[in-house]
Scaffold this motif. Structure first.
Motif, mmCIF file in Angstrom:
data_model
loop_
_atom_site.group_PDB
_atom_site.id
_atom_site.type_symbol
_atom_site.label_atom_id
_atom_site.label_comp_id
_atom_site.label_asym_id
_atom_site.label_seq_id
_atom_site.Cartn_x
_atom_site.Cartn_y
_atom_site.Cartn_z
ATOM 1 N N UNK A 232 0.853 -1.094 -0.055
ATOM 2 C CA UNK A 232 -0.062 0.010 -0.127
ATOM 3 C C UNK A 232 1.049 1.010 -0.182
ATOM 4 N N UNK A 233 0.896 1.836 -1.113
ATOM 5 C CA UNK A 233 1.536 3.364 -1.138
ATOM 6 C C UNK A 233 0.763 4.478 -0.901
ATOM 7 N N UNK A 234 1.036 5.125 0.265
ATOM 8 C CA UNK A 234 0.505 6.017 0.642
ATOM 9 C C UNK A 234 1.368 7.374 0.259
ATOM 10 N N UNK A 235 0.684 8.287 -0.531
ATOM 11 C CA UNK A 235 1.376 9.389 -1.080
ATOM 12 C C UNK A 235 0.520 10.703 -0.970
ATOM 13 N N UNK A 236 1.056 11.940 -1.508
ATOM 14 C CA UNK A 236 0.347 13.092 -1.482
ATOM 15 C C UNK A 236 1.015 13.712 -2.562
ATOM 16 N N UNK A 237 0.134 14.000 -3.763
ATOM 17 C CA UNK A 237 0.884 14.498 -5.010
ATOM 18 C C UNK A 237 0.504 16.010 -5.275
ATOM 19 N N UNK A 238 0.088 16.818 -4.493
ATOM 20 C CA UNK A 238 -0.116 18.274 -4.970
ATOM 21 C C UNK A 238 1.117 18.615 -5.433
ATOM 22 N N UNK A 239 1.218 19.596 -6.066
ATOM 23 C CA UNK A 239 2.357 20.035 -6.865
ATOM 24 C C UNK A 239 3.144 18.687 -7.456
ATOM 25 N N UNK A 240 2.678 17.953 -8.308
ATOM 26 C CA UNK A 240 2.816 16.847 -8.554
ATOM 27 C C UNK A 240 4.002 16.647 -9.416
ATOM 28 N N UNK A 241 4.633 17.488 -10.142
ATOM 29 C CA UNK A 241 5.597 17.202 -11.226
ATOM 30 C C UNK A 241 6.959 17.003 -10.595
ATOM 31 N N UNK A 242 7.148 17.546 -9.347
ATOM 32 C CA UNK A 242 8.410 17.004 -8.756
ATOM 33 C C UNK A 242 8.345 15.756 -7.995
ATOM 34 N N UNK A 243 7.162 15.355 -7.966
ATOM 35 C CA UNK A 243 7.064 14.070 -6.913
ATOM 36 C C UNK A 243 6.753 12.842 -8.163
ATOM 37 N N UNK A 244 6.249 13.038 -9.121
ATOM 38 C CA UNK A 244 5.792 11.824 -9.838
ATOM 39 C C UNK A 244 6.606 10.814 -10.188
ATOM 40 N N UNK A 245 7.802 11.116 -10.720
ATOM 41 C CA UNK A 245 8.842 10.063 -11.232
ATOM 42 C C UNK A 245 9.343 9.287 -9.949
ATOM 43 N N UNK B 1 -6.444 13.534 -5.848
ATOM 44 C CA UNK B 1 -5.970 13.087 -7.064
ATOM 45 C C UNK B 1 -5.675 14.299 -8.088
ATOM 46 N N UNK B 2 -4.588 14.189 -8.569
ATOM 47 C CA UNK B 2 -4.031 15.556 -9.257
ATOM 48 C C UNK B 2 -4.421 15.177 -11.003
ATOM 49 N N UNK B 3 -4.345 16.374 -11.684
ATOM 50 C CA UNK B 3 -4.526 16.243 -13.246
ATOM 51 C C UNK B 3 -5.914 15.720 -13.537
ATOM 52 N N UNK B 4 -6.935 16.380 -12.678
ATOM 53 C CA UNK B 4 -8.215 15.941 -13.199
ATOM 54 C C UNK B 4 -8.902 17.015 -13.764
ATOM 55 N N UNK B 5 -8.311 18.131 -13.546
ATOM 56 C CA UNK B 5 -9.139 19.186 -14.214
ATOM 57 C C UNK B 5 -9.113 19.554 -15.669
ATOM 58 N N UNK B 6 -8.044 19.014 -16.487
ATOM 59 C CA UNK B 6 -8.150 19.078 -17.702
ATOM 60 C C UNK B 6 -8.588 17.935 -18.364
ATOM 61 N N UNK B 7 -10.041 17.956 -18.445
ATOM 62 C CA UNK B 7 -10.687 16.708 -18.963
ATOM 63 C C UNK B 7 -11.401 17.013 -20.158
ATOM 64 N N UNK C 135 -5.017 15.963 -20.326
ATOM 65 C CA UNK C 135 -4.090 15.421 -19.549
ATOM 66 C C UNK C 135 -4.540 14.624 -18.292
ATOM 67 N N UNK C 136 -5.904 14.753 -18.010
ATOM 68 C CA UNK C 136 -6.544 13.978 -17.224
ATOM 69 C C UNK C 136 -6.486 12.268 -17.478
ATOM 70 N N UNK C 137 -6.639 12.081 -18.924
ATOM 71 C CA UNK C 137 -6.726 10.864 -19.515
ATOM 72 C C UNK C 137 -5.274 10.331 -19.328
ATOM 73 N N UNK C 138 -4.210 11.432 -19.774
ATOM 74 C CA UNK C 138 -2.922 10.681 -19.780
ATOM 75 C C UNK C 138 -2.186 10.422 -18.465
ATOM 76 N N UNK C 139 -2.851 11.202 -17.576
ATOM 77 C CA UNK C 139 -2.176 10.828 -16.090
ATOM 78 C C UNK C 139 -2.760 9.534 -15.615
ATOM 79 N N UNK C 140 -4.176 9.432 -16.120
ATOM 80 C CA UNK C 140 -4.942 8.092 -15.499
ATOM 81 C C UNK C 140 -4.238 7.017 -16.194
ATOM 82 N N UNK C 141 -3.731 7.279 -17.621
ATOM 83 C CA UNK C 141 -3.164 5.709 -18.172
ATOM 84 C C UNK C 141 -1.851 5.701 -17.647
#
Ligand code: R5P
Length: 311
Positions: A71-84, A108-114, A124-130
């Protein structure tokens, strides 16, 4: 508009019921880590990525994850520095023999560009989900920004579970606000505002918003004269630039309403948004702790912990 099922989320994710579990946290909110540790059944390995001088990242897992549900617990606000680092963590856990890798991401970030707002932009919501669907086997989140998509299943190809903060928010309003008037500042917020108005048994007013740019919104309010003795309670899922709340607060003031209580699930607060809001004509800014922030007053970590630990 997505509709919120007001029944309580009591079922722990079935994936985790029988297998041994291992908890890893990466950038996670301390209140959630504390709660899982307090339960006594599990320890949480807190992973701090190593940053090389050239700003590349390396992640190390010390726990034994072989044949376990990780179980990975994370917090992804300001996501670009964290995602890798997060994706590396999933890949390493998989290579070490993890059985399932389950992501708990309260906001859950990257949901607003739907949708493709301008030609050439993509969705980007779709790409991030993929992307997340490739690395994780399941995902749990709290009140994602579902607007044009009605469920995460439309873009995520892994099982997802959505938890709702409406009950904790309604309970907070009941014990802190006298005579609330629940206000949704835009169409998207109706799913939260309407459910909360019902739970606190308060009148509901929906505003109309037109977004003209990242930091520019226009808003139309109905005549609120008959609610002048009420405390306006603005409910939104996210406060980012704060312009939505600020415009609503400005117009409430023009109608001589009492100072508003501004409530959001996710305390994103870009740039100086929090300070600007505190400087406006408001009674209070209150958020849930899906993102750690000074405005957190509504605890949802228990809701999350219940769903991953169970009884
Ligand atoms: C938009 O659809 C959301 O529900 C929020 O209203 C929005 O994200 C708030 O953004 P901001 O604080 O930048 O106005």
């Amino acid at each position: 508009m997505a509709r919120i099922n007001m029944k309580k989320n009591t079922q722990p994710l079935s994936l985790t019921k029988t297998s041994a579990k291992c908890f890893l946290s990466l950038f996670a909110n301390p209140s959630l880590i504390t709660l899982i540790k307090k339960n006594g059944k599990y320890s949480v390995e807190e992973i701090i990525p190593h940053q090389f001088p050239d700003e590349e990242t390396s992640v190390t897992i010390h726990s034994d994850v072989k044949n376990k549900d990780v179980i990975v617990l994370t917090s992804l606000e300001r996501p670009n520095a964290k995602i890798l680092a997060l994706l590396f963590l999933a890949e390493i856990a998989r290579n070490l023999g993890a059985k399932n890798i389950i992501l708990i991401v309260p906001y859950l970030v990257y949901m607003r560009q739907d949708k493709e707002f301008k030609s050439g932009q993509g969705v980007s919501a779709k790409y991030f989900a993929q992307l997340l669907s490739k690395y994780f086997d399941a995902l749990i989140t709290v009140d994602p920004h579902l607007h044009r998509y009605h469920s995460l299943g439309e873009i995520y190809s892994i099982p997802t579970k959505v938890l709702h903060a409406i009950n904790p928010i309604a309970n907070w309003i009941k014990s802190h606000v006298k005579k609330p008037l629940i206000i949704g500042p835009d169409k998207e917020s109706q799913q939260w505002a309407q459910a909360i108005a019902q739970l606190v048994d308060a009148p509901l007013v929906m505003l109309q918003k037109i977004r003209k740019g990242d930091r520019l919104v226009e808003m139309m309010l109905p005549d609120l004269d008959r609610y002048s003795s009420y405390t306006p309670v603005l409910i939104d899922d996210i406060i980012s630039t704060g312009k939505t709340m600020l415009e609503a607060v400005k117009q409430l003031k023009q109608q001589k309403m009492q100072p508003a209580v501004c409530i959001a699930v996710h305390a994103v607060f870009a740039e100086d948004a929090y300070a600007s809001l505190l400087g406006a004509n408001i009674a209070q800014v209150v958020t849930c702790n899906t993102i750690q922030h000074a405005s957190n007053a509504i605890d949802v970590s228990e809701l999350i912990a219940d769903n991953i630990i169970g009884d």
